[in-house]
Motif scaffolding. Structure first.
Motif, mmCIF file in Angstrom:
data_model
loop_
_atom_site.group_PDB
_atom_site.id
_atom_site.type_symbol
_atom_site.label_atom_id
_atom_site.label_comp_id
_atom_site.label_asym_id
_atom_site.label_seq_id
_atom_site.Cartn_x
_atom_site.Cartn_y
_atom_site.Cartn_z
ATOM 1 N N SER A 119 2.551 21.115 6.221
ATOM 2 C CA SER A 119 1.113 20.984 6.110
ATOM 3 C C SER A 119 0.703 19.665 5.441
ATOM 4 O O SER A 119 -0.244 19.003 5.878
ATOM 5 C CB SER A 119 0.615 22.210 5.343
ATOM 6 N N ILE A 120 1.464 19.276 4.400
ATOM 7 C CA ILE A 120 1.093 18.042 3.687
ATOM 8 C C ILE A 120 1.426 16.809 4.536
ATOM 9 O O ILE A 120 0.729 15.791 4.481
ATOM 10 C CB ILE A 120 1.794 17.991 2.292
ATOM 11 N N VAL A 121 2.471 16.900 5.355
ATOM 12 C CA VAL A 121 2.794 15.780 6.249
ATOM 13 C C VAL A 121 1.744 15.707 7.361
ATOM 14 O O VAL A 121 1.271 14.618 7.715
ATOM 15 C CB VAL A 121 4.219 15.907 6.835
ATOM 16 N N ALA A 122 1.339 16.876 7.863
ATOM 17 C CA ALA A 122 0.288 16.902 8.894
ATOM 18 C C ALA A 122 -0.993 16.289 8.334
ATOM 19 O O ALA A 122 -1.648 15.476 8.987
ATOM 20 C CB ALA A 122 0.034 18.337 9.351
ATOM 21 N N SER B 228 -1.190 14.125 5.959
ATOM 22 C CA SER B 228 -0.963 12.686 5.820
ATOM 23 C C SER B 228 -1.138 11.958 7.152
ATOM 24 O O SER B 228 -1.816 10.934 7.233
ATOM 25 C CB SER B 228 0.450 12.416 5.298
ATOM 26 N N PHE B 229 -0.506 12.482 8.186
ATOM 27 C CA PHE B 229 -0.592 11.835 9.499
ATOM 28 C C PHE B 229 -2.034 11.832 10.007
ATOM 29 O O PHE B 229 -2.508 10.866 10.603
ATOM 30 C CB PHE B 229 0.328 12.532 10.511
ATOM 31 N N MET C 124 3.874 12.512 0.567
ATOM 32 C CA MET C 124 3.239 12.567 -0.746
ATOM 33 C C MET C 124 1.969 11.722 -0.825
ATOM 34 O O MET C 124 1.021 12.093 -1.499
ATOM 35 C CB MET C 124 4.242 12.145 -1.821
ATOM 36 N N ALA C 125 1.963 10.595 -0.147
ATOM 37 C CA ALA C 125 0.783 9.724 -0.186
ATOM 38 C C ALA C 125 0.770 8.864 1.066
ATOM 39 O O ALA C 125 1.821 8.549 1.622
ATOM 40 C CB ALA C 125 0.818 8.830 -1.422
ATOM 41 N N ILE C 126 -0.429 8.492 1.491
ATOM 42 C CA ILE C 126 -0.544 7.660 2.700
ATOM 43 C C ILE C 126 -1.865 6.898 2.685
ATOM 44 O O ILE C 126 -2.825 7.317 2.034
ATOM 45 C CB ILE C 126 -0.422 8.537 3.974
ATOM 46 N N GLN D 239 -7.085 1.506 4.375
ATOM 47 C CA GLN D 239 -5.860 0.753 4.061
ATOM 48 C C GLN D 239 -5.958 -0.002 2.739
ATOM 49 O O GLN D 239 -5.567 -1.164 2.642
ATOM 50 C CB GLN D 239 -5.507 -0.200 5.216
ATOM 51 N N GLN D 240 -6.499 0.669 1.749
ATOM 52 C CA GLN D 240 -6.625 0.084 0.409
ATOM 53 C C GLN D 240 -5.952 1.018 -0.591
ATOM 54 O O GLN D 240 -6.624 1.636 -1.408
ATOM 55 C CB GLN D 240 -8.105 -0.072 0.024
ATOM 56 N N GLY D 241 -4.681 1.161 -0.520
ATOM 57 C CA GLY D 241 -3.968 2.084 -1.399
ATOM 58 C C GLY D 241 -3.712 3.409 -0.700
ATOM 59 O O GLY D 241 -4.340 3.729 0.306
ATOM 60 N N MET D 242 -2.754 4.164 -1.237
ATOM 61 C CA MET D 242 -2.322 5.407 -0.589
ATOM 62 C C MET D 242 -2.860 6.625 -1.347
ATOM 63 O O MET D 242 -2.628 6.765 -2.544
ATOM 64 C CB MET D 242 -0.791 5.462 -0.572
ATOM 65 N N HIS D 243 -3.576 7.476 -0.656
ATOM 66 C CA HIS D 243 -4.056 8.727 -1.267
ATOM 67 C C HIS D 243 -2.850 9.600 -1.605
ATOM 68 O O HIS D 243 -2.049 9.913 -0.725
ATOM 69 C CB HIS D 243 -4.946 9.495 -0.285
#
Lengths: 141, 436
Positions: free
Chosen positions: B113-116, B118-119, B246-248, B253-257
């Protein structure tokens, strides 16, 4: 029968060869022959010197990687085709030559070589009455 | 925009998010206490979940280090019965510090779920075709991409470790739109396109790349985006928790959530281990909030970054972390792979003809990373024979490849070479790579 040859590992860096030669020069050790081939990263320096044991000690003290290798020195008559004639029986006996180099002294040609199956090599030298040359003879010239 | 977010968690207000974090944190501490490792660690520090009244109280808890993970590998930190565990992942090298992670069935579905999520955040949609270019096997990343990609409804191509030309064939054959790849292999991907005389933005359907595994700085990212003419989104994940996911980076495109409903984050000074004020650069420390099988409390990731506190225009309330371009330990990245010098050291120890001292050089050759290992020949019998030296070089090189999957160049030097250079003062890893 054999000649004690110095083999020195040299990394490919300018000035390394000079460092070796300086160490030997300072102690008045003479060099009769020298061979160096290199790959891109390192080379092996091979030397025939007047006092190999002393030379090894001197170089070891200076942290060089050095050892003594037995090589065969043969005299070649100063005429065309003589080296081919000398080497032929070795080839026929399937003795391979790992490396060789040659130099002249006065009117004599001398080849230095490292072969496989040294026992057989010496047998051939005896049978064919080839003229072996020793370290003492080299430095007597 | 309808359907912009994967779930309602992404836009939870900061207050609600913190409430959820505290609730999950208490639960996590309780759960962690059922592992041998945390039970004794908490006891030693005389601390229990009752000590938690606010999120800041996490600072009273002890850290978990990479050393702890190695020492208690594999089962020591497991918090549930072994029969409840369904998946194990670990590092691949034999001589890297051991790290392993277990997942329960619920862990796998929350990971998916967390990868989904992120994508989705990177902008992927169900019509996308994602080609996964990381190795399948012991390492979790490829499996995580597969789980999460399928959860989101992408078509996932588990390409893994195949030749670059086959990768490009697949992209053409299937119309791949998205790649997941380690940042470090971007140069060889670009080389391969060039060799095949293809322009990726014209000759393929590619529209977006997600990079992870190894860091990518801003300048490099710009450079590769310019060459490929395809946007690159950076992502963050670690083997010990979730990789990827974990973050993306979102479309800004200003840092990864970083997903704060799953991870409680702190930034510490790696030397003093003191918490740093908001916005400062330091080591990222993570407490998992949603891991069942193997919760980690205040895990020191070794990654140096900072938290970006400002709200993101994309509307997600989860804070962002900056690039993780440095490490607090000796880990380094080459050709997209993470390596510890110990992997080289242990490999060399098993070759009797060479010494134990070595220096690793990282170079750039034709735009690609090159690993050079300089080592002393100590066996004098090798000294009069090029053939033997050549064999020795090949032997060392193939052993290092076995361990690291990186083809190194071996530079033999004479015995005592390092002694002369005062080895103790030499740097173990010398990074001479061209910075963009």
């Amino acid at each position: 029968m054999s000649i004690k040859q110095l083999s020195i590992f040299l990394e490919n860096k300018s000035g390394r060869l000079n460092e070796v030669l300086d160490v030997l020069g300072e102690k008045k050790i003479n060099i009769a022959a020298l061979s160096v081939a290199d790959t891109s990263e390192y080379g092996i320096l091979r030397l025939i010197v007047s006092d190999p044991v002393e030379a090894v000690n001197l170089l070891k003290n200076k942290n060089f990687s050095v050892n003594l290798t037995d090589v065969i020195g043969l005299e070649t008559p100063p005429e065309a085709g003589s080296l081919a004639k000398i080497l032929k029986p070795f080839a026929e006996a399937n003795i391979s030559i790992e490396y060789m180099y040659a130099f002249t002294m006065k009117d004599k040609g001398i080849v230095v070589m490292r072969t496989s199956n040294r026992q057989l090599a010496f047998k051939i030298i005896e049978e064919k009455k080839l003229k072996i040359i020793t370290l003492e003879e080299i430095f007597k010239f | 925009m309808e359907g912009q977010f994967w779930d309602s968690m992404e836009t939870l207000s900061r207050d609600e998010l913190k409430k959820l974090q505290l609730f999950r944190l208490k639960d996590t501490i309780r759960r962690a206490a059922s592992s041998l490792f945390y039970r004794s660690k908490f006891k030693q520090h005389q601390i229990t979940a009752d000590a938690l009244h606010s999120l800041e109280d996490i600072q009273h808890f002890p850290f978990t280090t990479r050393q702890d993970l190695s020492t208690h590998y594999p089962f020591g930190i497991l918090s549930i019965e072994r029969s409840e565990v369904v998946r194990f992942h670990s590092s691949t090298g034999a001589y890297a510090p051991k790290k392993g992670i277990f997942y329960s069935r619920d862990d796998l579905s929350s990971w998916a779920s967390i990868v989904a999520r992120s994508f989705n955040t990177a902008g992927l949609v169900t019509t996308d075709i994602m080609q996964v270019m990381t190795d399948f096997g012991l390492h979790p990343t490829s499996h995580g991409c597969e789980l999460g990609g399928e959860e989101l409804g992408l078509l996932v191509i588990p390409a893994g470790n195949i030749s670059m030309h086959r990768h490009i064939q697949l992209m053409k054959e299937l119309g791949t739109t998205v790649l997941y790849l380690p940042a470090g292999i971007l140069p060889s991907l670009i080389d391969a396109f060039y060799e095949l005389n293809l322009n990726p933005s014209v000759d393929t359907e590619l529209r977006l790349l997600i990079v992870g595994e190894s860091p990518l700085n801003e300048e490099e990212k710009k450079k590769y985006e310019n060459i490929l003419r395809i946007p690159i989104h950076r992502s963050y994940g670690i083997l010990e928790i979730n990789s990827p996911g974990m973050a993306i980076e979102c479309e800004q495109q200003q840092g990864m959530h970083i997903w704060e409903d799953y991870y409680l984050i702190e930034i510490i000074d790696p030397q003093t281990l003191k918490n740093l004020p908001a916005g400062e650069w330091g080591e990222l420390v993570i407490t998992t909030l949603n891991q069942e099988a193997m919760p980690l409390i205040r895990y020191q990731t070794g990654d140096i970054t900072r938290i970006i506190e400002e709200p993101c225009p994309c509307g997600r309330t989860h804070r962002r972390i900056d690039n993780t371009t440095r490490r607090s330990d000796e880990l380094f990245f080459i050709q997209g792979r993470a390596l510890y010098p110990s992997q080289i050291a242990e490999t060399l120890k098993r070759v009797p003809e060479v010494g134990d001292n070595y220096v690793i050089y990282l170079d750039t050759v034709d735009n690609n990373d090159q690993l050079i290992v300089e080592v002393e020949v100590v066996d004098n019998l090798y000294l009069d024979n090029y053939g033997k030296l050549e064999c020795l070089t090949k032997n060392i090189s193939s052993r290092i490849f076995e361990e690291t999957k990186i083809q190194p160049k071996i530079k033999l030097v004479q015995n005592n070479y390092f002694l002369e250079q005062n080895y103790k003062n030499l740097k173990q890893v010398v990074d001479r790579r061209k910075k963009v």
